[in-house]
Design an enzyme around this catalytic site. Structure first.
Site, PDB file in Angstrom:
ATOM      1  N   GLU A  22      27.226  47.871  29.147  1.00 19.31           N
ATOM      2  CA  GLU A  22      26.571  46.630  29.528  1.00 19.31           C
ATOM      3  C   GLU A  22      27.466  45.510  29.007  1.00 19.31           C
ATOM      4  OE1 GLU A  22      22.598  46.215  28.011  1.00 19.31           O
ATOM      5  OE2 GLU A  22      22.434  44.209  28.882  1.00 19.31           O
TER       6      GLU A  22
ATOM      7  N   ARG B 144      25.327  60.262  19.161  1.00 17.47           N
ATOM      8  CA  ARG B 144      26.197  59.102  19.072  1.00 17.47           C
ATOM      9  C   ARG B 144      27.070  59.200  17.821  1.00 17.47           C
ATOM     10  NH1 ARG B 144      23.543  54.287  20.062  1.00 17.47           N
ATOM     11  NH2 ARG B 144      24.771  53.089  18.610  1.00 17.47           N
TER      12      ARG B 144
ATOM     13  N   LYS C  72      25.893  46.438  18.697  1.00 11.62           N
ATOM     14  CA  LYS C  72      26.461  45.187  19.197  1.00 11.62           C
ATOM     15  C   LYS C  72      25.723  43.978  18.650  1.00 11.62           C
ATOM     16  CE  LYS C  72      27.485  46.899  23.781  1.00 11.62           C
ATOM     17  NZ  LYS C  72      26.907  46.842  25.100  1.00 11.62           N
TER      18      LYS C  72
HETATM   19  P1  ATP Z   1      24.596  48.857  21.296  1.00 12.81           P
HETATM   20  O1  ATP Z   1      23.428  49.680  20.856  1.00 12.81           O
HETATM   21  O2  ATP Z   1      25.635  48.649  20.248  1.00 12.81           O
HETATM   22  O3  ATP Z   1      24.237  47.589  21.995  1.00 12.81           O
HETATM   23  P2  ATP Z   1      24.734  50.203  23.746  1.00 12.81           P
HETATM   24  O4  ATP Z   1      24.533  51.659  23.744  1.00 12.81           O
HETATM   25  O5  ATP Z   1      23.567  49.412  24.164  1.00 12.81           O
HETATM   26  O6  ATP Z   1      25.330  49.770  22.353  1.00 12.81           O
HETATM   27  P3  ATP Z   1      26.202  50.139  26.158  1.00 12.81           P
HETATM   28  O7  ATP Z   1      27.117  49.115  26.671  1.00 12.81           O
HETATM   29  O8  ATP Z   1      24.931  50.358  26.865  1.00 12.81           O
HETATM   30  O9  ATP Z   1      25.937  49.789  24.649  1.00 12.81           O
HETATM   31  O10 ATP Z   1      26.962  51.511  25.975  1.00 12.81           O
HETATM   32  C1  ATP Z   1      27.761  52.094  26.955  1.00 12.81           C
HETATM   33  C2  ATP Z   1      27.824  53.569  26.722  1.00 12.81           C
HETATM   34  O11 ATP Z   1      28.340  53.844  25.436  1.00 12.81           O
HETATM   35  C3  ATP Z   1      26.455  54.218  26.800  1.00 12.81           C
HETATM   36  O12 ATP Z   1      26.555  55.350  27.625  1.00 12.81           O
HETATM   37  C4  ATP Z   1      26.148  54.596  25.394  1.00 12.81           C
HETATM   38  O13 ATP Z   1      25.415  55.785  25.349  1.00 12.81           O
HETATM   39  C5  ATP Z   1      27.538  54.773  24.772  1.00 12.81           C
HETATM   40  N1  ATP Z   1      27.496  54.503  23.339  1.00 12.81           N
HETATM   41  C6  ATP Z   1      27.059  53.382  22.732  1.00 12.81           C
HETATM   42  N2  ATP Z   1      27.118  53.501  21.394  1.00 12.81           N
HETATM   43  C7  ATP Z   1      27.637  54.722  21.136  1.00 12.81           C
HETATM   44  C8  ATP Z   1      27.955  55.447  19.937  1.00 12.81           C
HETATM   45  N3  ATP Z   1      27.747  54.930  18.729  1.00 12.81           N
HETATM   46  N4  ATP Z   1      28.468  56.695  20.062  1.00 12.81           N
HETATM   47  C9  ATP Z   1      28.693  57.223  21.273  1.00 12.81           C
HETATM   48  N5  ATP Z   1      28.422  56.602  22.433  1.00 12.81           N
HETATM   49  C10 ATP Z   1      27.893  55.370  22.381  1.00 12.81           C
HETATM   50 MG    MG Z   2      22.768  50.426  26.179  1.00 15.05          MG
END
Ligand code: ATP
Ligand code: MG
Length: 563
Positions: free
Chosen positions: A44, A270, A280
């Site tokens: 995102e 994760r 984030k």
């Molecule tokens: P945040 O919680 O930091 O905002 P997010 O998961 O909402 O991160 P996205 O942009 O939606 O951020 O993430 C893109 C992809 O990265 C998703 O498929 C998510 O599952 C993966 N992802 C995010 N954080 C991790 C992590 N710590 N380890 C592995 N994969 C991750």
């Molecule tokens: Mg997300």
């Protein structure tokens, strides 16, 4: 990833396949998805990517590469309030930096807004979605809990005609934000809260970075995500474990909208890294509250931060390979990543000398005007990295803590009456210390050198210590930034307020230190081992008039020993 750092055994003993590789191989064998592998990385664009995302990128692009498939880069841009082009561009750069190329497979969930709208119409016509005027607060109350079933909305049994009419008017912009939502009609008593008539569309009169003002209704994540996967014919939709409870909704959307593709969602754990945060939202707080100097501060676990710090992408690949893919949640110690960085840099970083805290040494028996140019290999084991010129002269700097007046027996560096080897040069012996008569501070050391010892020990002579040095006349100056962990606690993300746990010593700047002249040819992002001091990287924002080197890691893991 095969790298020359692998031991002989690692290279000949094949690593067991992780569970996602096993699923993919079975699917290829059985002909599911026509034997194809199509994955996607779906960020995102609401912030900068962090080290956790690297795991997801490496997994998604890695599986596509390994199984002759393709991996799409798709921006899940369904929330126009929080998304910006700046993030889109940085995400693309990060993916490229990790060595991946999405070719022409660059997509946006917003590319599918028309199709997603049509799918919503299909759901309404099937009696599987309804327009609801329940307020957000009321909806929250009606949702129930894990032990209490939800309450059906008064609008749940609106007629299909009325739903179609209201949804069309929602799209046409007749209603203000929050007046209505479109909800999937599933089951208010479901044990899975995600299935209790989730909202799939909401009204937001907001400008979208891709679609401009065309839309004032925006699809919700679960709905848009599953159907975008299906529209792109994704075969294996790999996501983190927190989406496990969303899988029934993911499958429901695909079953009832009946898009062309039939993706399978598979969850993995994760990446959580100790002494830092991988959210984030919290990273944004660090930036907004000025605890760091921006998203690319070298202490940040963002990919732009790691890059600026000097972490080679190959080290991240090695790290992800080492931690593997599982379904059990754990926190990986930062030392594991640092060890991968050292391993990578030890093999590839050219060596150089720098003196951070100098004391002057005068070599009394070395002629005043003489200068020798020593040709020294850039790397002890890799002749391909070439060599560099180092100047030797009568006055040199050594590191202040390489000398001690009252040295204990096991101090193998310099002390009065003892010898030490200057790296790649001569053996010197300390004859005398000159101190300030009032303060007692050391002003300079008077030494002698043995001309017969250039680069070699004469027979029967044992000199244990080897120290780094620089010719004063030839040394150049630079600023060096020494970094330590950003947090003093293992899991700062678990704290209500992480600010008391910020490490006050996470950055120490040495304004004027000395470097060997060859380093003035370094280009931004070039990495070196400063002998005995650690691995350093010329800062991306360093100018040619003021060189700034960031310490990437120490030569050894000093942290685990401390803890
Ligand atoms: P945040 O919680 O930091 O905002 P997010 O998961 O909402 O991160 P996205 O942009 O939606 O951020 O993430 C893109 C992809 O990265 C998703 O498929 C998510 O599952 C993966 N992802 C995010 N954080 C991790 C992590 N710590 N380890 C592995 N994969 C991750
Ligand atoms: Mg997300």
């Amino acid at each position: 990833m095969k790298s020359s750092s692998m031991t002989y055994w690692e290279q000949i003993v094949e690593k067991p396949k992780h569970f996602i590789q096993q699923i993919i191989e079975e699917d290829i064998k059985s002909g599911k998805h026509g034997g194809k592998v199509v994955t996607r990385f779906p960020p995102e664009p609401n912030g900068y990517l962090h080290v956790g995302h690297a795991k997801s990128i490496i997994l998604n692009f890695g599986m596509a590469k390994q199984y002759n498939g393709v991996c799409h880069l798709r921006f899940d841009d369904t929330n126009p309030m929080k998304e910006e082009m700046e993030f889109v561009e940085s995400i693309k750069n990060d993916v490229k930096w990790l060595g991946y190329d999405w070719g022409d497979k660059l997509f946006h969930a917003s590319d599918y807004y028309d199709q997603l709208y049509d799918f919503a119409i299909v759901l309404i016509k099937k009696g599987l979605a309804y327009v609801d005027s329940t307020s957000i607060d009321e909806m929250r109350d009606q949702r129930g809990t894990l032990t209490k079933p939800g309450v059906e909305s008064r609008d749940r049994n609106r007629s299909i005609e009325e739903n179609l009419d209201l949804f069309t008017r929602m799209k046409a912009g007749e209603f203000e934000d929050g007046k209505y939502v479109l909800r999937a009609k599933i089951d208010m008593t479901s044990g899975n809260l995600n299935m209790r008539d989730p909202t799939i569309y909401r009204i937001r009169h907001a400008h979208h970075q891709m679609t401009g003002d065309k839309w004032c209704i925006y699809p919700m994540y679960d709905y848009a995500h599953s159907l975008s996967d299906a529209i792109e014919n994704i075969t294996h939709s790999l996501c983190t474990l927190e989406f496990q409870d969303h899988r029934p909704l993911y499958d429901w959307c695909i079953e009832h909208c009946n898009p062309p593709g039939k993706p399978q969602q598979i969850e993995f754990s994760r990446l959580n890294l100790s002494h830092t945060i991988t959210s984030k939202r919290k990273l944004k707080m660090l930036v907004d509250d000025k605890h760091v100097d921006g998203w690319d501060d070298p202490r940040m676990p963002t990919l732009v931060g790691l890059r600026r710090r000097g972490i080679p992408p190959a080290a991240l690949h090695q790290f992800c390979d080492m931690i593997g893919i599982t379904r059990s949640d754990s926190v990986i110690n930062m030392s594991v990543l640092e060890e991968c960085v050292r391993n990578e840099l030890n093999q590839h970083a050219p060596r150089a000398m720098a003196v951070l805290n100098p004391i002057k040494v005068v070599i009394e028996n070395y002629p005043e005007d003489k200068v020798e140019i020593l040709n020294v290999a850039a790397h002890p084991n890799d002749p391909q990295l070439g060599s560099r010129e180092i100047h030797f002269s009568r006055e040199i700097f050594i590191e202040a803590d390489d000398f001690m007046i009252d040295a204990p027996k096991d101090f193998h560096r310099l002390t009065v009456g003892k010898e030490v080897r200057l790296h790649s040069a001569y053996i010197i012996k300390c004859e005398k210390v000159i101190t300030d008569p009032t303060t007692g501070n050391i002003i300079e050391l008077r030494c002698s050198y043995d001309p017969a010892t250039l680069g070699k020990n004469p027979e029967g002579r044992k000199v244990k210590g080897v120290i780094h040095w620089l010719s004063i006349k030839h040394a150049k100056t630079a600023t060096v930034r020494l970094y330590d962990r950003l947090f003093n606690t293992e899991n700062p993300g678990a704290e209500e307020d992480f600010t008391p746990f910020l490490n006050p010593n996470s950055l120490q700047t040495v304004e004027k230190c000395f470097i060997e002249p060859s380093l003035t040819n370094a280009k931004p992002e070039d990495r070196f081992q400063f002998m005995r001091l650690g691995y350093f990287c010329l800062d991306r924002h360093s100018s040619s008039t003021e060189l700034v080197f960031n310490r990437i890691v120490n030569l050894r893991d000093s942290w685990t020993a401390k803890a």
